[in-house]
Structure formats: C-alpha cells, structure tokens
Motif scaffolding. Structure first.
Motif, PDB file in Angstrom:
ATOM      1  N   UNK A   1      -0.887  -3.485  -5.295  1.00 46.71           N
ATOM      2  CA  UNK A   1      -0.687  -4.749  -6.016  1.00 46.71           C
ATOM      3  C   UNK A   1      -0.079  -4.529  -7.398  1.00 46.71           C
ATOM      4  N   UNK A   2      -0.549  -3.517  -8.114  1.00 46.48           N
ATOM      5  CA  UNK A   2      -0.001  -3.209  -9.440  1.00 46.48           C
ATOM      6  C   UNK A   2       1.475  -2.822  -9.348  1.00 46.48           C
ATOM      7  N   UNK A   3       1.800  -2.041  -8.334  1.00 48.84           N
ATOM      8  CA  UNK A   3       3.194  -1.607  -8.175  1.00 48.84           C
ATOM      9  C   UNK A   3       4.082  -2.782  -7.786  1.00 48.84           C
ATOM     10  N   UNK A   4       3.591  -3.662  -6.922  1.00 51.69           N
ATOM     11  CA  UNK A   4       4.347  -4.861  -6.556  1.00 51.69           C
ATOM     12  C   UNK A   4       4.595  -5.709  -7.803  1.00 51.69           C
ATOM     13  N   UNK A   5       3.574  -5.892  -8.618  1.00 50.80           N
ATOM     14  CA  UNK A   5       3.722  -6.675  -9.853  1.00 50.80           C
ATOM     15  C   UNK A   5       4.732  -6.034 -10.790  1.00 50.80           C
ATOM     16  N   UNK A   6       4.670  -4.709 -10.920  1.00 53.85           N
ATOM     17  CA  UNK A   6       5.616  -4.000 -11.798  1.00 53.85           C
ATOM     18  C   UNK A   6       7.046  -4.190 -11.303  1.00 53.85           C
ATOM     19  N   UNK A   7       7.231  -4.066 -10.001  1.00 57.12           N
ATOM     20  CA  UNK A   7       8.577  -4.212  -9.429  1.00 57.12           C
ATOM     21  C   UNK A   7       9.085  -5.656  -9.550  1.00 57.12           C
TER      22      UNK A   7
ATOM     23  N   UNK B   1      -3.712  11.835  -8.511  1.00 56.58           N
ATOM     24  CA  UNK B   1      -2.293  12.170  -8.697  1.00 56.58           C
ATOM     25  C   UNK B   1      -1.433  10.969  -9.106  1.00 56.58           C
ATOM     26  N   UNK B   2      -1.746   9.766  -8.620  1.00 60.09           N
ATOM     27  CA  UNK B   2      -0.905   8.595  -8.875  1.00 60.09           C
ATOM     28  C   UNK B   2      -0.651   8.364 -10.369  1.00 60.09           C
ATOM     29  N   UNK B   3      -1.691   8.374 -11.213  1.00 56.22           N
ATOM     30  CA  UNK B   3      -1.455   8.100 -12.635  1.00 56.22           C
ATOM     31  C   UNK B   3      -0.577   9.144 -13.334  1.00 56.22           C
ATOM     32  N   UNK B   4      -0.489  10.336 -12.779  1.00 57.35           N
ATOM     33  CA  UNK B   4       0.297  11.394 -13.419  1.00 57.35           C
ATOM     34  C   UNK B   4       1.712  11.496 -12.864  1.00 57.35           C
ATOM     35  N   UNK B   5       2.006  10.716 -11.837  1.00 57.15           N
ATOM     36  CA  UNK B   5       3.331  10.775 -11.208  1.00 57.15           C
ATOM     37  C   UNK B   5       4.376  10.089 -12.084  1.00 57.15           C
ATOM     38  N   UNK B   6       5.581  10.612 -12.016  1.00 60.30           N
ATOM     39  CA  UNK B   6       6.687   9.971 -12.730  1.00 60.30           C
ATOM     40  C   UNK B   6       6.981   8.624 -12.083  1.00 60.30           C
ATOM     41  N   UNK B   7       7.613   7.756 -12.830  1.00 60.72           N
ATOM     42  CA  UNK B   7       7.997   6.451 -12.307  1.00 60.72           C
ATOM     43  C   UNK B   7       8.903   6.611 -11.085  1.00 60.72           C
ATOM     44  N   UNK B   8       9.790   7.590 -11.146  1.00 58.46           N
ATOM     45  CA  UNK B   8      10.682   7.870 -10.016  1.00 58.46           C
ATOM     46  C   UNK B   8       9.882   8.226  -8.767  1.00 58.46           C
ATOM     47  N   UNK B   9       8.939   9.152  -8.905  1.00 60.76           N
ATOM     48  CA  UNK B   9       8.136   9.559  -7.753  1.00 60.76           C
ATOM     49  C   UNK B   9       7.278   8.413  -7.228  1.00 60.76           C
ATOM     50  N   UNK B  10       6.714   7.636  -8.147  1.00 64.20           N
ATOM     51  CA  UNK B  10       5.920   6.481  -7.711  1.00 64.20           C
ATOM     52  C   UNK B  10       6.776   5.509  -6.913  1.00 64.20           C
ATOM     53  N   UNK B  11       7.967   5.239  -7.404  1.00 63.71           N
ATOM     54  CA  UNK B  11       8.861   4.300  -6.723  1.00 63.71           C
ATOM     55  C   UNK B  11       9.219   4.809  -5.336  1.00 63.71           C
ATOM     56  N   UNK B  12       9.466   6.093  -5.229  1.00 61.03           N
ATOM     57  CA  UNK B  12       9.840   6.698  -3.957  1.00 61.03           C
ATOM     58  C   UNK B  12       8.668   6.658  -2.980  1.00 61.03           C
ATOM     59  N   UNK B  13       7.479   7.016  -3.466  1.00 62.41           N
ATOM     60  CA  UNK B  13       6.304   7.116  -2.598  1.00 62.41           C
ATOM     61  C   UNK B  13       5.662   5.767  -2.296  1.00 62.41           C
ATOM     62  N   UNK B  14       5.903   4.788  -3.138  1.00 61.01           N
ATOM     63  CA  UNK B  14       5.285   3.478  -2.965  1.00 61.01           C
ATOM     64  C   UNK B  14       5.604   2.857  -1.608  1.00 61.01           C
ATOM     65  N   UNK B  15       6.863   2.935  -1.198  1.00 63.66           N
ATOM     66  CA  UNK B  15       7.228   2.310   0.082  1.00 63.66           C
ATOM     67  C   UNK B  15       6.505   2.975   1.244  1.00 63.66           C
ATOM     68  N   UNK B  16       6.316   4.291   1.169  1.00 64.66           N
ATOM     69  CA  UNK B  16       5.566   4.962   2.231  1.00 64.66           C
ATOM     70  C   UNK B  16       4.110   4.526   2.218  1.00 64.66           C
ATOM     71  N   UNK B  17       3.522   4.497   1.032  1.00 60.76           N
ATOM     72  CA  UNK B  17       2.131   4.073   0.901  1.00 60.76           C
ATOM     73  C   UNK B  17       1.948   2.653   1.441  1.00 60.76           C
ATOM     74  N   UNK B  18       2.906   1.812   1.172  1.00 63.41           N
ATOM     75  CA  UNK B  18       2.798   0.402   1.548  1.00 63.41           C
ATOM     76  C   UNK B  18       3.138   0.127   3.013  1.00 63.41           C
ATOM     77  N   UNK B  19       4.101   0.890   3.578  1.00 64.14           N
ATOM     78  CA  UNK B  19       4.603   0.536   4.904  1.00 64.14           C
ATOM     79  C   UNK B  19       4.466   1.596   5.997  1.00 64.14           C
ATOM     80  N   UNK B  20       4.464   2.870   5.667  1.00 64.72           N
ATOM     81  CA  UNK B  20       4.472   3.909   6.706  1.00 64.72           C
ATOM     82  C   UNK B  20       3.185   3.845   7.530  1.00 64.72           C
TER      83      UNK B  20
END
Length: 172
Positions: free
Chosen positions: A158-164, A122-141
C-alpha cells in the motif's frame, strides 16, 4: 495467454532484458496459476535439467544456482534446494543475494515467516530503484502469494502504491 506467448518463443532459455531463465520455468508458473500442477511440475523438471546443463560449464554462476534452488524447491526437493542456496550464498562472497531472491527462496522452501522477516529487514534499506523493480514481483508474481495477505506485507504494498501514485500525479 501466457502459455501461448511463451510457446512462440523459439529458444528454450530466455536471455533478454528482464528475463534470464528457462522458458519452461515461466511455463511452469503459468500452468501452476491455471491449476495444472502436473504440467507445472513437468515444466519445472525441464527447467531444472536446462539449468543444470548450463551449470555444467559454469558451476559457480550465482544466477543459475539461484534458479536451481528455486526449481528444486518447486519440485519438492527441499533439502537439495537448501544446499544449493547455501552454495549460492557462500560462492557469492560480497555479492549477497538480492532481497527478492532470498525472499522467494524462503517462500518456495515453505518458510513464509522467514521470508517476511527478511523482507521487513531488507526493504527499508533497499534503494528506490531496487524497490521499484522488486515491487511488481512482490505485488503480482504467483510465488509471493503466500505472504501477500500478511498485514505487514500489505502495508508495504500500500505504501509503495501510494508513493507511485503521488509520483504519477506530480509528473503530470
């Protein structure tokens, strides 16, 4: 600190931007992170009772069914959680569960390999908005801890951190 803040909330159910769950659901996680599992279980039992009371008047509410499945899984009611999740999916029709919801329920059901498989699809098909929203949960929850150290998940983080970081540096 989370328990102190949550204790100041005057309502049993938090319904604000970014929060739509019983206060006791979050308090259960705070106790869990602090290693107080008996207290966590008591809070999650309270949260389940509150969700079920809301479902009594809105039995097909997809968000409430999702929360119910989470709470049942957290309370060790795995078969009931699977049935609730199945009902949520079937009632959703074209409103498929968000990736993060499906991943979370798989982890809570003790199915980390299935959770990772869902994320990788699912991750590669998610919109940038959804990835940004879900990333913090994936990383910290805390509920995502069982999969966070998997090399495939670390790579996504790591890829998302680099992108941000690149975005932050390019904006100024």
């Amino acid at each position: 600190k989370a328990l102190v803040v949550l204790g100041k909330a005057s309502h049993d159910y938090l319904d604000e931007f970014g929060a739509d769950e019983p206060k006791s659901y979050l308090m259960g996680w705070a106790h869990s992170v602090a290693g107080r599992m008996t207290a966590a279980q008591a809070e999650w039992q309270n949260a389940l009772a509150l969700v079920e009371s809301h479902l009594a008047s809105d039995s097909s509410n997809l968000h409430l069914l999702t929360l119910k499945a989470y709470l049942q899984a957290l309370l060790g009611q795995k078969a009931a959680a699977r049935e609730t999740w199945k009902l949520r999916v079937e009632l959703g029709g074209t409103t498929a569960p968000d990736a993060i919801e499906e991943i979370r329920v798989r982890i809570l059901l003790g199915e980390p390999d299935d959770a990772i498989a869902v994320l990788l699809v699912r991750w590669p098909t998610m919109s940038l908005h959804d990835r940004s929203w879900d990333f913090s949960e994936l990383r910290y929850a805390p509920e995502f801890a069982p999969i966070r150290n998997d090399p495939r998940i670390k790579s996504i983080i790591d890829e998302e951190v680099s992108r941000l970081e690149a975005l932050r540096h390019s904006s100024g």
